[in-house]
Design a protein around this motif. Structure first.
Motif, PDB file in Angstrom:
ATOM      1  N   UNK A 134      23.662  36.080  15.141  1.00  0.00           N
ATOM      2  CA  UNK A 134      22.301  36.602  15.118  1.00  0.00           C
ATOM      3  C   UNK A 134      22.067  37.613  16.242  1.00  0.00           C
ATOM      4  N   UNK A 135      22.478  37.273  17.453  1.00  0.00           N
ATOM      5  CA  UNK A 135      22.264  38.142  18.616  1.00  0.00           C
ATOM      6  C   UNK A 135      23.445  38.052  19.567  1.00  0.00           C
ATOM      7  N   UNK A 136      23.685  39.160  20.310  1.00  0.00           N
ATOM      8  CA  UNK A 136      24.694  39.204  21.357  1.00  0.00           C
ATOM      9  C   UNK A 136      24.042  39.840  22.583  1.00  0.00           C
ATOM     10  N   UNK A 137      24.177  39.166  23.721  1.00  0.00           N
ATOM     11  CA  UNK A 137      23.607  39.689  24.964  1.00  0.00           C
ATOM     12  C   UNK A 137      24.697  39.860  26.000  1.00  0.00           C
ATOM     13  N   UNK A 138      24.642  40.981  26.711  1.00  0.00           N
ATOM     14  CA  UNK A 138      25.464  41.224  27.889  1.00  0.00           C
ATOM     15  C   UNK A 138      24.490  41.211  29.054  1.00  0.00           C
ATOM     16  N   UNK A 139      24.375  40.065  29.702  1.00  0.00           N
ATOM     17  CA  UNK A 139      23.312  39.882  30.688  1.00  0.00           C
ATOM     18  C   UNK A 139      21.980  39.845  29.944  1.00  0.00           C
ATOM     19  N   UNK A 198      27.476  30.542  25.772  1.00  0.00           N
ATOM     20  CA  UNK A 198      27.569  31.335  26.998  1.00  0.00           C
ATOM     21  C   UNK A 198      29.025  31.310  27.440  1.00  0.00           C
ATOM     22  N   UNK A 199      29.579  32.503  27.678  1.00  0.00           N
ATOM     23  CA  UNK A 199      30.988  32.614  28.030  1.00  0.00           C
ATOM     24  C   UNK A 199      31.352  31.882  29.307  1.00  0.00           C
ATOM     25  N   UNK A 200      32.611  31.449  29.371  1.00  0.00           N
ATOM     26  CA  UNK A 200      33.158  30.770  30.547  1.00  0.00           C
ATOM     27  C   UNK A 200      34.422  31.512  30.966  1.00  0.00           C
ATOM     28  N   UNK A 201      34.612  31.664  32.258  1.00  0.00           N
ATOM     29  CA  UNK A 201      35.834  32.308  32.765  1.00  0.00           C
ATOM     30  C   UNK A 201      35.518  33.320  33.828  1.00  0.00           C
ATOM     31  N   UNK A 202      35.732  34.588  33.508  1.00  0.00           N
ATOM     32  CA  UNK A 202      35.471  35.661  34.459  1.00  0.00           C
ATOM     33  C   UNK A 202      33.967  35.948  34.527  1.00  0.00           C
ATOM     34  N   UNK A 244      32.497  38.649  33.880  1.00  0.00           N
ATOM     35  CA  UNK A 244      32.153  39.419  32.667  1.00  0.00           C
ATOM     36  C   UNK A 244      31.937  38.478  31.480  1.00  0.00           C
ATOM     37  N   UNK A 245      32.841  37.515  31.300  1.00  0.00           N
ATOM     38  CA  UNK A 245      32.694  36.567  30.198  1.00  0.00           C
ATOM     39  C   UNK A 245      31.433  35.726  30.368  1.00  0.00           C
ATOM     40  N   UNK A 246      31.143  35.317  31.589  1.00  0.00           N
ATOM     41  CA  UNK A 246      29.986  34.475  31.855  1.00  0.00           C
ATOM     42  C   UNK A 246      28.668  35.216  31.650  1.00  0.00           C
ATOM     43  N   UNK A 247      28.738  36.545  31.588  1.00  0.00           N
ATOM     44  CA  UNK A 247      27.553  37.364  31.361  1.00  0.00           C
ATOM     45  C   UNK A 247      27.197  37.438  29.872  1.00  0.00           C
ATOM     46  N   UNK A 248      28.150  37.083  28.991  1.00  0.00           N
ATOM     47  CA  UNK A 248      27.937  37.192  27.548  1.00  0.00           C
ATOM     48  C   UNK A 248      27.291  35.939  26.975  1.00  0.00           C
ATOM     49  N   UNK A 249      26.352  36.168  26.066  1.00  0.00           N
ATOM     50  CA  UNK A 249      25.690  35.083  25.365  1.00  0.00           C
ATOM     51  C   UNK A 249      25.621  35.446  23.888  1.00  0.00           C
ATOM     52  N   UNK A 250      26.043  34.515  23.034  1.00  0.00           N
ATOM     53  CA  UNK A 250      25.993  34.696  21.579  1.00  0.00           C
ATOM     54  C   UNK A 250      25.015  33.700  20.985  1.00  0.00           C
ATOM     55  N   UNK A 251      24.236  34.152  20.031  1.00  0.00           N
ATOM     56  CA  UNK A 251      23.328  33.254  19.311  1.00  0.00           C
ATOM     57  C   UNK A 251      23.734  33.300  17.837  1.00  0.00           C
ATOM     58  N   UNK A 252      24.054  32.131  17.297  1.00  0.00           N
ATOM     59  CA  UNK A 252      24.419  31.994  15.878  1.00  0.00           C
ATOM     60  C   UNK A 252      23.355  31.162  15.175  1.00  0.00           C
TER      61      UNK A 252
END
Length: 128
Positions: A35-40, A112-116, A118-126
């Protein structure tokens, strides 16, 4: 009397914990659409789901499939750490594995991404 109460409470907690794990495993099963993708704070959905056709399907046997533009088809295996609410995707594509902290609502899931950083800044909504 105190020991009996303690034992009963312990058993209740164990059953509650098992039920929680089962419910997370059951909640993730099936097909979800991105549904949505957020970078920060920035909505980058148009870049990561330009055709609004990305999806992922979690199967009972621990496998998953995903597809949609611009990345195409992918598959592999998934594992869920029920206590930490962490989803691990083991892709059949080299260097495409990922780990996500997940939460659920009635009809959606937030990853919410885990790792670096950059990954932790990403959020996906399904959504279902």
């Amino acid at each position: 009397m105190i020991r009996i109460t303690y034992c009963l409470l312990s058993i209740l907690l164990i059953f509650t914990s098992c039920a929680f794990r089962e419910s997370l495993d059951k909640k993730i099963l099936g097909k979800w659409t991105m549904h949505k993708v957020y970078d920060g704070d920035e909505d980058v959905t148009s870049k990561h789901n330009p055709e609004n056709n990305r999806w992922i399907k979690f199967n009972r046997n621990g496998s998953y499939e995903s597809g949609g533009d611009p990345y195409g088809y992918n598959d592999g295996n998934w594992e869920l750490d029920n206590e930490k609410s962490i989803l691990f995707l083991d892709s059949k594509i080299d260097d495409d594995d990922s780990e996500w902290k997940i939460s659920f609502t009635d009809s959606s899931t937030v990853w919410t991404g885990i790792g670096t950083p950059r990954q932790e800044n990403f959020k996906l909504i399904h959504k279902r």
